[in-house]
Design a protein around this motif. Structure first.
Motif, short mmCIF file in Angstrom:
data_model
loop_
_atom_site.label_atom_id
_atom_site.label_comp_id
_atom_site.label_asym_id
_atom_site.label_seq_id
_atom_site.Cartn_x
_atom_site.Cartn_y
_atom_site.Cartn_z
N GLN A 26 3.03 -0.83 -8.40
CA GLN A 26 3.57 -1.04 -7.05
C GLN A 26 5.13 -1.41 -7.14
N SER B 162 3.97 2.67 -5.19
CA SER B 162 3.69 2.56 -3.81
C SER B 162 2.83 1.36 -3.60
N SER B 163 3.08 0.68 -2.60
CA SER B 163 2.19 -0.67 -2.40
C SER B 163 0.89 -0.33 -1.65
#
Length: 118
Positions: free
Chosen positions: A13, A117-118
Motif C-alpha cells: 500500500q 496500490s491501495s
C-alpha cells in the motif's frame, strides 16, 4: 557464468515499505559495482540507486546497502508511492572466470515486480 537473483518484490500500500535483495553467484573474482534500476510500463529503464548515488525521485526514501561477504545488495524502500510501481532490476559490474579467461561484464537480474496500490 554469473547470475543475479532478485527477491522481495510484491504488492504494498502507499506509504508502505519493501526490501529488495539481489544475490550474485558464479565464479566471481570481484564485484566492482552494484545498483538498482527500474522500468515502469511505457517508460525507459532508469537508475534508482547504487552505493554512491540515489535518484532525486527516491532520495530520502530509498537506501542501498551491500553485503560484500555474500555478494548481495539490498534496496530498502520506504514511504512508497504509486509512481514507484515498476519492475526493479539489479545490475552488477562483475569480474569473473570462464573456462578460458577472466572477463568483466555488466550483468542484469531477471527483475522483480513492485506494485504500490491501495
Amino acid at each position: 557464468q554469473v547470475q543475479l537473483v532478485e527477491s522481495g518484490g510484491g504488492l504494498v500500500q502507499p506509504g508502505g515499505s519493501l526490501r529488495l535483495s539481489c544475490a550474485a553467484s558464479g565464479r566471481i573474482f570481484s564485484i566492482n559495482g552494484m545498483g538498482w534500476y527500474r522500468q515502469a510500463p511505457g517508460k525507459q529503464r532508469e537508475l534508482v540507486a547504487d552505493i554512491h548515488s540515489v535518484s532525486d525521485s527516491v532520495k530520502g526514501r530509498f537506501t542501498v546497502s551491500r553485503d560484500n561477504a555474500n555478494n548481495t545488495v539490498y534496496l530498502q524502500m520506504t514511504s512508497l508511492k504509486p509512481e514507484d510501481t515498476a519492475v526493479y532490476y539489479c545490475n552488477a559490474d562483475v569480474t569473473y572466470a570462464t573456462d578460458h579467461e577472466v572477463k568483466r561484464d555488466g550483468v542484469w537480474g531477471q527483475g522483480t515486480q513492485v506494485t504500490v496500490s491501495s
